[in-house]
Design an enzyme around this catalytic site. Structure first.
Site, PDB file in Angstrom:
ATOM      1  N   ILE A  32       0.828  -1.206   0.000  1.00 48.35           N
ATOM      2  CA  ILE A  32       0.000   0.000   0.000  1.00 48.35           C
ATOM      3  C   ILE A  32       0.868   1.263   0.000  1.00 48.35           C
ATOM      4  O   ILE A  32       0.412   2.328  -0.441  1.00 48.35           O
ATOM      5  CB  ILE A  32      -0.972  -0.043   1.210  1.00 48.35           C
ATOM      6  CG1 ILE A  32      -2.206   0.791   0.945  1.00 48.35           C
ATOM      7  CG2 ILE A  32      -0.288   0.354   2.507  1.00 48.35           C
ATOM      8  CD1 ILE A  32      -3.346   0.512   1.922  1.00 48.35           C
ATOM      9  N   HIS A 100       6.158 -11.710   5.962  1.00 48.40           N
ATOM     10  CA  HIS A 100       6.003 -11.255   4.581  1.00 48.40           C
ATOM     11  C   HIS A 100       7.375 -10.947   4.007  1.00 48.40           C
ATOM     12  O   HIS A 100       8.249 -10.431   4.707  1.00 48.40           O
ATOM     13  CB  HIS A 100       5.094 -10.024   4.481  1.00 48.40           C
ATOM     14  CG  HIS A 100       5.452  -8.908   5.415  1.00 48.40           C
ATOM     15  ND1 HIS A 100       5.135  -8.945   6.755  1.00 48.40           N
ATOM     16  CD2 HIS A 100       6.113  -7.740   5.209  1.00 48.40           C
ATOM     17  CE1 HIS A 100       5.563  -7.826   7.334  1.00 48.40           C
ATOM     18  NE2 HIS A 100       6.173  -7.085   6.432  1.00 48.40           N
ATOM     19  N   HIS A 102       9.203  -8.693   1.186  1.00 53.03           N
ATOM     20  CA  HIS A 102       9.058  -7.567   0.268  1.00 53.03           C
ATOM     21  C   HIS A 102       9.819  -7.916  -1.013  1.00 53.03           C
ATOM     22  O   HIS A 102      11.010  -8.249  -0.949  1.00 53.03           O
ATOM     23  CB  HIS A 102       9.684  -6.299   0.847  1.00 53.03           C
ATOM     24  CG  HIS A 102       9.047  -5.796   2.107  1.00 53.03           C
ATOM     25  ND1 HIS A 102       8.193  -4.713   2.130  1.00 53.03           N
ATOM     26  CD2 HIS A 102       9.149  -6.206   3.394  1.00 53.03           C
ATOM     27  CE1 HIS A 102       7.815  -4.488   3.389  1.00 53.03           C
ATOM     28  NE2 HIS A 102       8.381  -5.374   4.166  1.00 53.03           N
TER      29      HIS A 102
HETATM   30  P1  DGP Z   1       7.063  -4.271   7.446  1.00 48.86           P
HETATM   31  O1  DGP Z   1       7.552  -2.946   7.930  1.00 48.86           O
HETATM   32  O2  DGP Z   1       8.182  -5.140   6.909  1.00 48.86           O
HETATM   33  O3  DGP Z   1       6.207  -4.976   8.471  1.00 48.86           O
HETATM   34  O4  DGP Z   1       6.158  -3.929   6.190  1.00 48.86           O
HETATM   35  C1  DGP Z   1       4.777  -3.903   6.214  1.00 48.86           C
HETATM   36  C2  DGP Z   1       4.328  -3.399   4.871  1.00 48.86           C
HETATM   37  O5  DGP Z   1       2.939  -3.672   4.763  1.00 48.86           O
HETATM   38  C3  DGP Z   1       4.494  -1.897   4.658  1.00 48.86           C
HETATM   39  O6  DGP Z   1       5.390  -1.701   3.575  1.00 48.86           O
HETATM   40  C4  DGP Z   1       3.105  -1.384   4.317  1.00 48.86           C
HETATM   41  C5  DGP Z   1       2.333  -2.642   4.028  1.00 48.86           C
HETATM   42  N1  DGP Z   1       0.947  -2.615   4.439  1.00 48.86           N
HETATM   43  C6  DGP Z   1       0.496  -2.364   5.693  1.00 48.86           C
HETATM   44  N2  DGP Z   1      -0.846  -2.451   5.718  1.00 48.86           N
HETATM   45  C7  DGP Z   1      -1.233  -2.772   4.444  1.00 48.86           C
HETATM   46  C8  DGP Z   1      -2.503  -3.019   3.856  1.00 48.86           C
HETATM   47  O7  DGP Z   1      -3.562  -2.955   4.468  1.00 48.86           O
HETATM   48  N3  DGP Z   1      -2.501  -3.322   2.535  1.00 48.86           N
HETATM   49  C9  DGP Z   1      -1.349  -3.413   1.803  1.00 48.86           C
HETATM   50  N4  DGP Z   1      -1.469  -3.730   0.505  1.00 48.86           N
HETATM   51  N5  DGP Z   1      -0.139  -3.210   2.343  1.00 48.86           N
HETATM   52  C10 DGP Z   1      -0.092  -2.889   3.650  1.00 48.86           C
END
Ligand code: DGP
Length: 114
Positions: A32, A100, A102
């Site tokens: 996002i 997750h 990236h």
């Molecule tokens: P981390 O910092 O490694 O836990 O990364 C979490 C990532 O998740 C961050 O880059 C933003 C993404 N993110 C958080 N909430 C959402 C969501 O509701 N939808 C999507 N598509 N991404 C999200």
């Protein structure tokens, strides 16, 4: 499914996401807040809080996540290269406690990260 886990809710389709790949065990969707032209999150459908909480029984899904990231990179045209990274815990900068990876690409990425 873990209660109150945002990524479990995306897996359950309770929260919308731009899904780019899905199979029995894995979901991949666009971040996002993209940090690169291509920024995809590749996650296990099973709730594993982080890499440090993965167990030997998760070995297959851990391998599948990395192979899925490589396949997505190819599909997304990242022929010049890309980065696959998982943030783990507070010092690792992990914000969402559901494992997750990236997948980042589409620009030259600097090293080391901040
Ligand atoms: P981390 O910092 O490694 O836990 O990364 C979490 C990532 O998740 C961050 O880059 C933003 C993404 N993110 C958080 N909430 C959402 C969501 O509701 N939808 C999507 N598509 N991404 C999200």
């Amino acid at each position: 499914m873990a209660q109150d886990c945002i990524f479990c809710k995306i897996v359950a389709k309770e929260i919308p996401a731009d899904i780019v790949m899905e199979d029995e065990h894995i979901l991949a969707f666009r971040d996002i807040h993209p940090e690169a032209p291509t920024h995809i999150l590749v996650i296990p459908k099973k709730h594993i809080p982080s890499l440090s909480q993965a167990e030997l029984t998760d070995m297959d899904v851990l391998g599948a996540l990395q192979l899925a990231a490589a396949k997505l990179a190819e599909e997304q045209g990242l022929a010049r290269g890309y980065r696959v990274v998982t943030n783990c815990g507070d010092d690792g900068g992990q914000a969402v406690p559901h494992l997750h990876y990236h997948l980042l690409g589409g620009r030259s990425l600097t090293w080391p990260p901040g």
